[in-house]
Motif scaffolding. Structure first.
Motif, mmCIF file in Angstrom:
data_model
loop_
_atom_site.group_PDB
_atom_site.id
_atom_site.type_symbol
_atom_site.label_atom_id
_atom_site.label_comp_id
_atom_site.label_asym_id
_atom_site.label_seq_id
_atom_site.Cartn_x
_atom_site.Cartn_y
_atom_site.Cartn_z
ATOM 1 N N ILE A 80 0.847 -1.207 0.000
ATOM 2 C CA ILE A 80 0.000 0.000 0.000
ATOM 3 C C ILE A 80 0.882 1.256 0.000
ATOM 4 N N VAL A 81 1.990 1.167 0.745
ATOM 5 C CA VAL A 81 2.927 2.302 0.741
ATOM 6 C C VAL A 81 3.454 2.503 -0.688
ATOM 7 N N SER A 82 3.748 1.390 -1.374
ATOM 8 C CA SER A 82 4.211 1.484 -2.768
ATOM 9 C C SER A 82 3.144 2.089 -3.659
ATOM 10 N N LEU A 83 1.893 1.702 -3.376
ATOM 11 C CA LEU A 83 0.782 2.224 -4.164
ATOM 12 C C LEU A 83 0.684 3.746 -4.007
ATOM 13 N N ILE A 84 0.869 4.202 -2.781
ATOM 14 C CA ILE A 84 0.833 5.659 -2.528
ATOM 15 C C ILE A 84 1.925 6.324 -3.361
ATOM 16 N N GLU A 85 3.138 5.729 -3.244
ATOM 17 C CA GLU A 85 4.278 6.358 -3.910
ATOM 18 C C GLU A 85 4.104 6.399 -5.427
ATOM 19 N N LEU A 100 4.357 7.114 13.817
ATOM 20 C CA LEU A 100 5.292 6.099 14.316
ATOM 21 C C LEU A 100 5.114 4.795 13.531
ATOM 22 N N GLY A 101 6.205 4.042 13.417
ATOM 23 C CA GLY A 101 6.131 2.724 12.800
ATOM 24 C C GLY A 101 5.460 2.786 11.432
ATOM 25 N N GLY A 102 4.456 1.902 11.263
ATOM 26 C CA GLY A 102 3.725 1.848 9.994
ATOM 27 C C GLY A 102 3.180 3.213 9.596
ATOM 28 N N GLY A 103 2.876 4.043 10.569
ATOM 29 C CA GLY A 103 2.374 5.389 10.280
ATOM 30 C C GLY A 103 3.420 6.220 9.548
ATOM 31 N N LEU A 104 4.658 6.154 10.039
ATOM 32 C CA LEU A 104 5.718 6.923 9.372
ATOM 33 C C LEU A 104 6.032 6.292 8.008
ATOM 34 N N GLU A 105 5.906 4.968 7.935
ATOM 35 C CA GLU A 105 6.175 4.316 6.648
ATOM 36 C C GLU A 105 5.166 4.774 5.586
ATOM 37 N N VAL A 106 3.917 4.978 6.030
ATOM 38 C CA VAL A 106 2.907 5.515 5.115
ATOM 39 C C VAL A 106 3.350 6.911 4.656
ATOM 40 N N ALA A 107 3.807 7.715 5.620
ATOM 41 C CA ALA A 107 4.237 9.084 5.280
ATOM 42 C C ALA A 107 5.441 9.064 4.327
ATOM 43 N N LEU A 108 6.304 8.039 4.480
ATOM 44 C CA LEU A 108 7.475 7.956 3.602
ATOM 45 C C LEU A 108 7.077 7.591 2.170
ATOM 46 N N GLY A 109 5.920 6.950 2.043
ATOM 47 C CA GLY A 109 5.420 6.631 0.702
ATOM 48 C C GLY A 109 4.854 7.883 0.022
ATOM 49 N N CYS A 110 4.475 8.880 0.824
ATOM 50 C CA CYS A 110 3.920 10.105 0.258
ATOM 51 C C CYS A 110 5.038 10.906 -0.430
ATOM 52 N N HIS A 111 4.628 11.782 -1.339
ATOM 53 C CA HIS A 111 5.650 12.542 -2.066
ATOM 54 C C HIS A 111 6.159 13.739 -1.261
ATOM 55 N N TYR A 112 5.315 14.213 -0.367
ATOM 56 C CA TYR A 112 5.690 15.359 0.479
ATOM 57 C C TYR A 112 5.167 15.106 1.893
ATOM 58 N N ARG A 113 5.846 15.705 2.867
ATOM 59 C CA ARG A 113 5.417 15.573 4.257
ATOM 60 C C ARG A 113 5.429 16.933 4.937
ATOM 61 N N VAL A 114 4.278 17.275 5.513
ATOM 62 C CA VAL A 114 4.172 18.512 6.288
ATOM 63 C C VAL A 114 3.873 18.080 7.723
#
Ligand SMILES: CCCCCCCCCCCCC[C@H](O)CC(=O)SCCNC(=O)CCNC(=O)[C@H](O)C(C)(C)COP(=O)(O)OP(=O)(O)OC[C@H]1O[C@@H](n2cnc3c(N)ncnc32)[C@H](O)[C@@H]1OP(=O)(O)O
Ligand SMILES: NC(=O)c1ccc[n+]([C@@H]2O[C@H](COP(=O)([O-])OP(=O)(O)OC[C@H]3O[C@@H](n4cnc5c(N)ncnc54)[C@H](O)[C@@H]3O)[C@@H](O)[C@H]2O)c1
Length: 726
Positions: A80-85, A100-114
């Motif tokens: 799913i993280v790959s899908l986001i990316e 945290l954890g999976g939460g940050l991994e989701v954010a790392l799949g995003c193109h930008y983080r605020v």
């Protein structure tokens, strides 16, 4: 692109909150995340996507309880993280609260983080015996470089948003509305190429000396892990990112994740995570009766500025609680003040750059005095004078006369009877034990001991104090040594008996350090000071002038006794402080322990004198006699109602006594060894040493074995009478 055509796909839908029942629905929400992303991609009116959490929190990651459920594990977060990316539309994460954890991994799949300025981020999987299993070990090093990623992943530390910005983990931090800021950013970047924002396509930033750096880092991780697998496997996953293409690195991450998931260590750490939270939930037999005191508006007095007082004052100042420090005379006061200032300067340095500042030069927040009249105004007193019953009673009598009626009187004693101390006052309901651990500004444990008359609101206040000081408060009953030290006595006793029978201090320490303790019992005694126990034994009439004439050298009150520690003290060997103890040190106050040939000679002479046959003692016997005697005492404590469950004992050992976290605490460890085995071994050792009562299996342990090796969470239901003390 105007804002009204922008689609906020997951706002208020993702269970990125900390409420447990929401965690439990993880897989459902993952499905919702996937469906939503696909919908947004397919909808031509949607030009960008923003992912945020609910109730001001992004995500604390996967449901930790779910790791024991094969159903949850069937749902993979990585794809799913790959899908986001891979989305063709820019995806922006709006991070509030924690990611945290999976939460940050989701954010790392995003193109930008605020991120909001108060947000915290981290990959804490290592602290629950795992590694980031949703491609985080491969994306993070690509974003922030190997050294910073390795540090975050192998320690699991949470970092504040300000640090995340410096590291390049987030693109922007905001003080106000994170979601609006994320939408603004998304609008700005629509139409810009996404390739450079896809972390999986980026190379890992090069280091001039990557090989050497990794080698050194691995040695450090291994040294600190002491048998704990997760940090080493976290390291290997990050190393894979430096050596393999992204997809292969992800495969390696998955393999390593599976190894950890099926290890008993992950189970132990996850048990410890929930045990620590369970001991917070404290209630009286008649129901909850909580008195919430807001500590930053009360005045707290710390009495005695010795080793413990200094650490306690430092902790209180760090917790932003106004404090008065009182000593018996100016000489001790000045010495104590100097030491506290050194500690506080050090703490302030550590906090530099952070949001919180230490306010310790302000007399309204911290003052030092020898004037007992200041006692009139304080709301809570923590006494930390010498461990001497007569002195403590004298002090409590004085406190009872001077302090205002509502003031709570806490005693920091290692083992003394709380009821006897309370008997010196006219308000025993307001007397409570607060057993801090040394160094008190570092150690997280606070044993909270209630006496016969201690009121529930006094207990609740002490628990609240622990929380405000960021400590783990564990409520226990009153008995000699309370829980932690009471369990420690038989452990140390066995260690010394092993020396009598043929072992050496370094051999015993090595076995326990290999088990995972930071330091073994003899290094620990040298560090704490052998004179502390000596004074206590003299007070109990076990040695010294009050020992009845004609007492046998190796028997006390019909039980085996080893005079070895007393003999060392009589020769001025107090441990590190005198440069000699069970080991020798480079100088008085030195810290490097070296095996001491003098001790070896002394031990063999001692055995000759007492006609003890020296025998070879193997590692198994060393480990079992030390640990099982400690565990046996734990069962006795549970049966007596001194603690309300095995989790309490485990939390005490994990936070106050250096018990290796990956072994889950002594009682959890006993459950993994199997109670029948623990019982059989105790029976064997007890038969070999009939004059050692602490090796005699507790009746409660026997009962749990008789009912068929009951699982830990059911133990307490087998006690015929529930805790009379709680
Ligand atoms: C978006 C992810 C969905 C994933 C679905 C499942 C797919 C599985 C596929 C595996 C792929 C790997 C994924 C990933 O790499 C693995 C992880 O994410 S592991 C989890 C990592 N996260 C953590 O370790 C965070 C742990 N929590 C905390 O540090 C703290 O709780 C906190 C979030 C900082 C909040 O602290 P406090 O405010 O002090 O509150 P408490 O600590 O008292 O917590 C309150 C309450 O919540 C419970 N809780 C907190 N976090 C979790 C959690 N992750 N899982 C389950 N329960 C959690 C906590 O126990 C308290 O409840 P109580 O015990 O008191 O009932
Ligand atoms: N040191 C440890 O590792 C440790 C750990 C846990 C608990 N404790 C307990 O904490 C307590 C304090 O131990 P410590 O190691 O800090 O002792 P310490 O000897 O270092 O300090 C005791 C301080 O109390 C002061 N004091 C004595 N009488 C006083 C009085 N009438 N008024 C004001 N101050 C007075 C002394 O001047 C001294 O500075 C003891 O009960 C001890 O058992 C110690």
């Amino acid at each position: 692109m105007s804002q009204d055509t922008f689609c906020v796909v997951f706002h208020a839908q993702i269970p990125f909150d900390r409420i447990p029942h929401q965690f439990k629905s993880g897989p459902m929400f993952l499905q919702a995340l996937e469906d939503g992303l696909k919908k947004a991609d397919a909808d031509p009116s949607v030009k960008a996507v923003m992912i945020c959490g609910e109730n001001g929190k992004f995500s604390a990651g996967a449901d930790i309880r779910g790791f024991s459920s094969p159903k949850t594990l069937g749902v993979a977060l990585g794809p799913i993280v790959s899908l986001i990316e891979s989305s063709e539309k820019p995806v922006v994460a709006a991070i509030e609260g924690v990611a945290l954890g999976g939460g940050l991994e989701v954010a790392l799949g995003c193109h930008y983080r605020v991120a909001h300025a108060k947000a915290r981020m981290g990959l804490p999987e290592v602290t629950i015996g795992l590694l980031p299993g949703a491609e985080g070990t491969q994306r993070l090093p690509r974003l922030i470089g190997v050294p910073a990623a390795l540090d975050m992943i192998t320690t699991g530390k949470h970092i504040p948003a300000t640090e995340a910005l410096k590291l390049g983990l987030v693109d922007e931090i905001v003080e106000e509305n994170t979601i609006e800021a994320a939408i603004r950013l998304a609008n700005k970047v629509i139409g810009q190429p996404l390739g450079p924002r896809r972390l999986s396509l980026k190379p890992v930033p090069k280091l001039p000396n990557m090989e050497a750096f990794l080698q050194e880092a691995q040695v450090k991780v291994k040294r600190q892990a002491r048998g704990f697998l997760a940090p080493e496997l976290c390291f290997q996953a990050v190393q894979a990112a430096t050596q393999r293409p992204f997809a292969e690195g992800v495969r390696r991450e998955r393999e390593l994740f599976q190894v950890l998931l099926s290890s008993g260590q992950a189970q132990a750490l996850q048990y410890a995570f929930f045990a620590e939270r369970a001991v917070h939930r404290w209630a009286t037999p008649g129901g909850i009766n909580l008195l919430f005191i807001i500590f930053d508006s009360i005045l707290l007095l710390s009495l005695g500025l010795g080793t413990m007082g200094q650490g306690i004052v430092t902790s209180l100042v760090k917790a932003n609680i106004p404090v008065v420090a009182l000593e018996q005379n100016l000489e001790y006061l000045n010495k104590g003040r100097k030491a506290v200032m050194v500690l506080l300067e050090r703490e302030a340095k550590k906090m530099e750059g952070g949001a919180q500042k230490l306010d310790f030069h302000n007399p309204a927040r911290l003052q030092f005095t020898v004037d007992f009249n200041l006692l009139h105004d304080v709301d809570l007193v923590i006494e930390a004078v010498f461990e001497n019953m007569a002195l403590k009673k004298e002090i409590f009598h004085k406190l009872s006369n001077i302090c205002k009626p509502g003031a709570l009187l806490c005693t920091n004693t290692s083992a003394l009877d709380i009821d006897e101390i309370a008997s010196a006052t006219s308000r025993p309901q307001q007397v409570i034990g607060t057993h801090f651990f040394s160094p008190a500004h570092v150690m997280r444990l606070l044993e909270i001991i209630y006496g016969r008359h201690t009121s529930p609101s006094a207990i609740a206040t002490a628990m609240q104090l622990a929380k405000d000081m960021k400590k783990v408060g564990v409520v226990v009953g009153n008995c000699f040594g309370f829980v932690g030290n009471r369990m420690m006595f038989p452990y140390v006793e066995q260690a010394v008996f092993l020396l009598e029978e043929g072992s050496r201090p370094e051999a015993v320490d090595q076995v326990l350090e290999d088990f995972g303790f930071k330091i073994g019992p003899f290094r620990m005694s040298d560090l704490a000071g052998l004179d502390v126990g000596w004074r206590s034994r003299k007070g109990q009439g076990l040695t010294g002038p009050s020992l009845p004439a004609g007492s046998s050298a190796r028997q006390r009150r019909g039980q085996r006794y080893s005079p070895l520690p007393d003999l060392l003290c009589e020769r001025g060997r107090f441990g590190q402080k005198t440069g000699k103890g069970w080991y020798q040190y480079e100088r008085a106050g030195g810290r490097t322990a070296t095996p001491d040939p003098w001790i070896h000679g002394f031990l063999s002479q001692y055995r000759d004198t007492h006609r003890i046959e020296t025998r070879y003692i193997d590692q198994e016997e060393i480990l079992e006699r030390c640990l099982f005697s400690l565990i046996n005492e734990g069962f006795a404590i549970l049966a007596e109602g001194i603690a309300s469950g095995p989790e309490h004992l485990d939390v005490i050992y994990l936070n106050g006594y250096g018990w290796p976290k990956h072994r889950g605490g002594p009682m959890f460890y006993a459950s993994t060894v199997g109670l029948p085995r623990v019982l059989a071994k105790l029976q064997k050792y007890s038969e070999a040493h009939p004059d050692v009562p602490k090796l005699r299996p507790s009746a409660f342990l026997k009962k749990l074995v008789a009912v068929g090796n009951a699982p830990l969470k059911e133990w307490m239901s087998y006690l015929s009478r529930q805790s009379p003390k709680l």
